[in-house]
Design an enzyme around this catalytic site. Structure first.
Site, PDB file in Angstrom:
ATOM      1  NE  ARG A  90      -4.436  -0.284   1.866  1.00 57.37           N
ATOM      2  CZ  ARG A  90      -5.132  -1.363   2.126  1.00 57.37           C
ATOM      3  NH1 ARG A  90      -4.775  -2.510   1.607  1.00 57.37           N
ATOM      4  NH2 ARG A  90      -6.180  -1.328   2.921  1.00 57.37           N
ATOM      5  NE  ARG A 130     -17.565  -3.875   1.961  1.00 54.28           N
ATOM      6  CZ  ARG A 130     -16.281  -3.968   1.622  1.00 54.28           C
ATOM      7  NH1 ARG A 130     -15.934  -4.522   0.491  1.00 54.28           N
ATOM      8  NH2 ARG A 130     -15.360  -3.471   2.421  1.00 54.28           N
ATOM      9  NE  ARG A 163     -14.900  -4.595   6.421  1.00 53.85           N
ATOM     10  CZ  ARG A 163     -14.101  -4.698   5.353  1.00 53.85           C
ATOM     11  NH1 ARG A 163     -14.288  -5.669   4.495  1.00 53.85           N
ATOM     12  NH2 ARG A 163     -13.124  -3.856   5.157  1.00 53.85           N
ATOM     13  NE  ARG A 174     -11.458   0.841   4.345  1.00 50.29           N
ATOM     14  CZ  ARG A 174     -12.420  -0.008   3.991  1.00 50.29           C
ATOM     15  NH1 ARG A 174     -13.667   0.180   4.383  1.00 50.29           N
ATOM     16  NH2 ARG A 174     -12.142  -1.044   3.250  1.00 50.29           N
TER      17      ARG A 174
HETATM   18  P1  AMP Z   1      -8.769  -3.778   3.318  1.00 54.39           P
HETATM   19  O1  AMP Z   1      -9.741  -4.882   3.553  1.00 54.39           O
HETATM   20  O2  AMP Z   1      -7.711  -4.116   2.301  1.00 54.39           O
HETATM   21  O3  AMP Z   1      -9.404  -2.442   3.060  1.00 54.39           O
HETATM   22  O4  AMP Z   1      -7.941  -3.614   4.691  1.00 54.39           O
HETATM   23  C1  AMP Z   1      -8.582  -3.322   5.891  1.00 54.39           C
HETATM   24  C2  AMP Z   1      -7.621  -2.657   6.856  1.00 54.39           C
HETATM   25  O5  AMP Z   1      -6.474  -3.537   7.123  1.00 54.39           O
HETATM   26  C3  AMP Z   1      -6.979  -1.368   6.368  1.00 54.39           C
HETATM   27  O6  AMP Z   1      -7.839  -0.248   6.561  1.00 54.39           O
HETATM   28  C4  AMP Z   1      -5.717  -1.304   7.221  1.00 54.39           C
HETATM   29  O7  AMP Z   1      -6.021  -0.914   8.555  1.00 54.39           O
HETATM   30  C5  AMP Z   1      -5.278  -2.761   7.261  1.00 54.39           C
HETATM   31  N1  AMP Z   1      -4.379  -3.093   6.128  1.00 54.39           N
HETATM   32  C6  AMP Z   1      -4.621  -3.954   5.099  1.00 54.39           C
HETATM   33  N2  AMP Z   1      -3.569  -4.010   4.257  1.00 54.39           N
HETATM   34  C7  AMP Z   1      -2.624  -3.175   4.757  1.00 54.39           C
HETATM   35  C8  AMP Z   1      -1.311  -2.785   4.321  1.00 54.39           C
HETATM   36  N3  AMP Z   1      -0.761  -3.258   3.200  1.00 54.39           N
HETATM   37  N4  AMP Z   1      -0.634  -1.906   5.103  1.00 54.39           N
HETATM   38  C9  AMP Z   1      -1.147  -1.417   6.231  1.00 54.39           C
HETATM   39  N5  AMP Z   1      -2.394  -1.717   6.667  1.00 54.39           N
HETATM   40  C10 AMP Z   1      -3.129  -2.589   5.958  1.00 54.39           C
END
Ligand code: AMP
Length: 221
Positions: A90, A130, A163, A174
């Protein structure tokens, strides 16, 4: 076809759905950092406890924790023939850490980065609508994919909930975090010539077809 793949796209772009289908088609594991964090949160592992506050606020978990988690995952034998990463990297430091990891594990380089592109307002509408099932994580949308009975999962009858990171405030945060942190990453892969832009504002099947067609054009396909 390319085997070390990173999927990029903002939250709500359908990246997870596409990644899952693509991993099935290519026969390589789908490794989603968000899913791994959520699993650890549910099971209250040491990693889960350390990541919880960031995940619930929609903030990025610190790089050291995230990088160590991914290194452990892609070192497993099921990733020997390739991996489809979703949600990682990310940030630019994570991308550099991934390059080092792949090299250390003798897996070559990231060879394709499909990037799904969508306007912010479409993302917000998709994410705040969602609903997720408590028992098994089945996903619905109040407008685009409603359950037969409001608030109840069609598959297992469990409660559907929003969620904590799908509320308007967290979603907006986000998306902001994604843009701030990920733009350098997009630039990084673009400079290396592996970024493949895909229009996300079309049906799931059409997005999938577009991803396959851009991947087929990648050298080594
Ligand atoms: P996602 O389902 O990919 O939106 O991830 C949910 C949450 O997990 C994010 O809002 C972050 O808090 C954490 N997260 C997921 N992937 C990463 C990453 N590569 N680096 C840091 N935090 C992450």
């Amino acid at each position: 076809m390319a085997k070390q793949i990173v999927m990029l796209g903002p939250p709500g772009a359908g990246k997870g759905t596409q990644a899952k289908r693509l991993s099935e088609k290519l026969g390589i594991p789908h490794v989603s950092s968000g899913d791994i964090f959520r699993e650890n949160l549910r099971e209250q592992t040491e990693l889960g406890k350390r990541a919880e506050v960031y995940v619930n606020r929609g903030e990025l978990v610190p790089d050291d924790l995230t990088i160590a988690m991914i290194r452990e995952r892609i070192s497993r034998p099921d990733c020997d023939d390739g991996v489809l990463l979703d949600g990682f990297p990310r940030t630019a430091p994570q991308a550099e850490a991934l390059d080092d990891m792949l090299e250390a594990l003798d897996k070559g380089q990231v060879d394709a980065v499909p990037c799904i592109v969508l306007p912010d307002e479409v993302l917000i509408e998709r994410l705040t609508g969602r609903r997720t099932c408590r028992a098994q994580g089945h996903i619905f949308h109040i407008t685009f994919n409603p359950p037969k009975e409001a608030g109840i999962c069609d598959f297992d009858g469990s409660e559907l909930y929003q969620r904590q990171d799908d509320t308007v405030e967290t979603v907006t945060n986000r998306i902001r975090v994604y843009l701030e942190q990920t733009q350098p990453l997009i630039d990084y892969y673009q400079q290396r010539g592996v970024l493949l832009e895909v229009d996300g504002d079309q049906s799931i099947d059409m997005v999938f077809d577009e991803i396959i067609s851009v991947l087929v054009g990648v050298q080594g396909a």
